[in-house]
Design an enzyme around this catalytic site. Structure first.
Site, short mmCIF file in Angstrom:
data_model
loop_
_atom_site.label_atom_id
_atom_site.label_comp_id
_atom_site.label_asym_id
_atom_site.label_seq_id
_atom_site.Cartn_x
_atom_site.Cartn_y
_atom_site.Cartn_z
N LYS A 90 -35.86 99.53 116.25
CA LYS A 90 -36.33 100.18 115.01
C LYS A 90 -36.46 99.13 113.92
O LYS A 90 -35.60 98.23 113.81
CB LYS A 90 -35.33 101.28 114.61
CG LYS A 90 -35.81 102.17 113.47
CD LYS A 90 -34.76 103.26 113.18
CE LYS A 90 -35.19 104.19 112.07
NZ LYS A 90 -34.15 105.21 111.76
N SER B 231 -36.17 109.81 111.16
CA SER B 231 -37.01 108.69 110.79
C SER B 231 -37.39 107.80 111.97
O SER B 231 -38.37 107.06 111.89
CB SER B 231 -36.31 107.84 109.73
OG SER B 231 -35.15 107.23 110.26
N SER C 239 -31.65 110.92 112.33
CA SER C 239 -32.85 110.10 112.59
C SER C 239 -32.96 109.55 114.01
O SER C 239 -34.00 109.00 114.37
CB SER C 239 -32.92 108.93 111.61
OG SER C 239 -33.28 109.40 110.34
#
Lengths: 500, 98
Positions: free
Chosen positions: A80, A155, A179
């Site tokens: 990420k 997210s 997330s």
């Protein structure tokens, strides 16, 4: 797409060890798959073909020489884009850090490198990890591999979509309010948020420090547990890091857990109102299946969970407003000067922050600054922290009666792009079932629970703090029950995704 | 019904060093009214006899000897900055402003 890409990371590692597959073949297959479908999915912000292939070649050479290698050596992973990799851009999907190259490795990255896992690239996310759809990325829109008109969750939508579309077997995410777990739920993948402190946060761009936790994104529970064991453990660079055994989560899967001997709780407040009927039906169906297998299902009540979202939207923005103060146009990232009026350090900072941050980030900074400002801090911030205590007490009381808790992960299946972008509160409600775990610091995992309207529904397994091993063991047993019913991994039921 | 006036949103944006356009302030003011009503609920159950929790896992402060160790070198750090000069971060004028 090559068949090897459908294997779990563990199966890939076994083939690598047996000499039936090389890391160069595997890594190249991932890169080819990205070239084939990422134009449609847009999960990656950066693909490091050279770096990944370099690691892959190194692993193959060492293996050819008969050197002893770590378990997952040669298995590719995606990261990420809020986790720092030395020499690689770390943008947090924000214009603020569009051209920022990290000068160091996060601790989890040092561990991934030590494991010799090729780092394929950086994945898209909501800007600074704020959002539940990845639509708040400043750069691109990541699509759900199950339906390209729908969101991949957020997210960490990029990591989840990359794993769901077989571009990479494993990825790292970060979970502040859901997330990792909510994108896992809506893409039919597995995502875990460990106990706060089990994985070092050093090198994770901070959002809300008392809630943030790095965790694994995978297609199987076993893969997630193995990745957690690789990246977990005590770290002297993170003062909130726990001194706990990182490998207990893998050992837990080797012992057979008898679900009929577990007390499985369902939280009354984490289903019902606000949850789609399809999600509720899928969840109820799972409970029926588990009951048939002899599971002892007990309903528990956690009355203060009703206030979790409110408390979260005070504590999180308060910490956001403080953490994001570091983006000041001086130390890193963008600097934008005002077009009119005097140019001073202060007007430069305000202009930089006003222009380089997106709407959701600005919204949360203002909300947090408001919650912490004089006259409001007692009503808001302190009250929210008291609610946090009540939520912890609810969990403690529940875990006196049960060993684990189950709930739907997300109240809805993947929604269409744009559906919630103009209604922040509706967007925030996506995390209603995942937030309590962050407030209490306990571990949670989302695994596929079935389909509703042809789209994946997630099942969340929550365990007491420090009991990550129990969480993985129960999730693994449920996965073992469900996969045969579906005739394999649920991702097999996703529409086939091919290049142009 | 709790509302946050537009002037207050503008003032808070100033405190947070965020230059917002009038249109942004207008839009956010409307959104904050909705959010404020949702978060106001915390005071319903958070009575003062409940202790506040700032951190999920009980922790004690971590201390260590103050030893000189290798760290990221100055050049690498300054290379990340928008502007630097003579081994330091460079900022626009900070004193003598109107």
């Amino acid at each position: 797409m090559k068949d090897i890409l459908k294997l779990s990371a563990y199966e890939m590692s076994q083939k690598l060890i047996a000499g039936e597959l090389t890391s160069v073949e595997l890594t190249q297959a991932c890169l080819d798959r990205i070239a084939e479908v990422d134009g449609k999915v847009q999960a990656f912000l950066l693909v490091d073909e050279q770096g990944a292939m370099h690691t892959a070649r190194l692993v193959d050479e060492k293996r050819a020489r008969g050197e002893e290698l770590p378990a997952f050596a040669g298995v590719p992973v995606a990261i990420k884009d809020n986790i720092c990799v030395n020499g690689m851009k770390t943008t947090c999907a924000s214009k603020m850090l569009e051209n920022w190259v990290s000068p160091y490795d996060a601790t989890v990255i040092s561990k991934i490198k030590k494991e010799m896992m090729p780092i394929i690239g950086k994945t898209n996310m909501d800007e600074f990890a704020m959002g539940s759809s990845t639509e708040h990325s400043a750069f691109q829109r990541t699509c759900n591999p199950w339906d390209l008109d729908r969101i991949p969750g957020g997210s960490g939508g990029g990591s989840a979509a990359a794993v769901a579309a077989y571009m990479v077997p494993l990825a790292l995410g970060s979970d502040t309010g859901g997330s990792i777990r909510q994108p896992g739920a809506v893409t039919g993948t597995v995502g875990a948020k460990p106990t706060y402190g089990r994985i070092s946060r050093y090198g994770l761009v901070a959002m809300a420090s008392s809630l943030d936790q790095i965790g694994p994104v995978a297609r199987t529970v076993q893969d997630a547990a193995m990745l957690q064991s690789i990246i977990g453990g005590y770290d002297e660079y993170d003062s909130t890091s726990l001194q706990e055994d990182a490998y207990d989560v893998v050992r837990a899967l080797e012992e057979n857990t008898d679900l009929s001997k577990m007390r499985i709780g369902i939280v009354k407040e984490l289903s019902g109102e606000g949850y789609d009927k399809g999600v509720r039906d899928t969840f109820d169906n799972i409970l029926d299946i588990l009951k048939e297998r002899g599971a002892n299902i007990i309903e528990v009540s956690c009355p203060s969970f009703e206030y979790a979202l409110s408390a979260y939207y005070l504590i999180m923005p308060a910490e956001v407003s403080s953490n994001l103060a570091r983006f000041d146009g001086v130390h890193y990232g963008a600097r934008i000067l005002p077009k009119e009026g005097p140019v001073t350090a202060e007007t430069m900072m305000a202009t930089t922050r006003g222009e380089a941050f997106g709407d959701e980030v600005k919204r949360r900074i203002i909300l947090g600054t408001y919650a912490l400002s004089s006259g409001h801090v007692d009503d808001y911030y302190m009250s929210a922290q008291r609610v946090r205590t009540l939520i912890q007490r609810d969990f403690e009381a529940a875990y006196k009666e049960v060993d684990v808790l189950l709930s739907p992960t997300s109240p809805v299946v993947a929604f269409k792009f744009g559906d919630k972008m103009n209604d922040p509160l509706a967007m925030y409600l996506n995390d209603i079932a995942t937030i309590p775990a962050n407030l209490a610091g306990i571990p949670g995992i989302s695994i596929p629970a079935g389909l509703s309207q042809g789209l994946p529904v997630g099942l969340q397994v929550l365990a007491p703090a420090h009991k990550d091993a129990r969480m993985y063991a129960v999730a693994n047993e449920i996965e073992k029950i469900l996969n045969p019913i579906w005739g394999g991994n649920i991702l097999e039921q996703a529409p086939v995704l091919e290049g142009e | 019904m709790h509302t946050i006036p537009k002037e207050e949103v503008a003032r808070i944006a100033g405190l947070a060093r965020l230059a917002l356009t009038d249109e942004e302030i207008e839009r956010m003011t409307g959104e904050f009214d909705v959010i404020a009503n949702a978060i106001d609920r915390v005071s319903e159950i958070a009575t003062s006899d409940v202790p506040a929790t700032s951190h999920p896992i009980p922790l004690t402060n971590v201390m260590r000897e103050d030893e000189v160790k290798e760290c990221i070198d100055r050049e690498s750090v300054l290379a990340c900055a928008p502007e630097s000069e003579n081994g330091r971060f460079l900022v626009p004028q900070i004193l003598g402003e109107e």
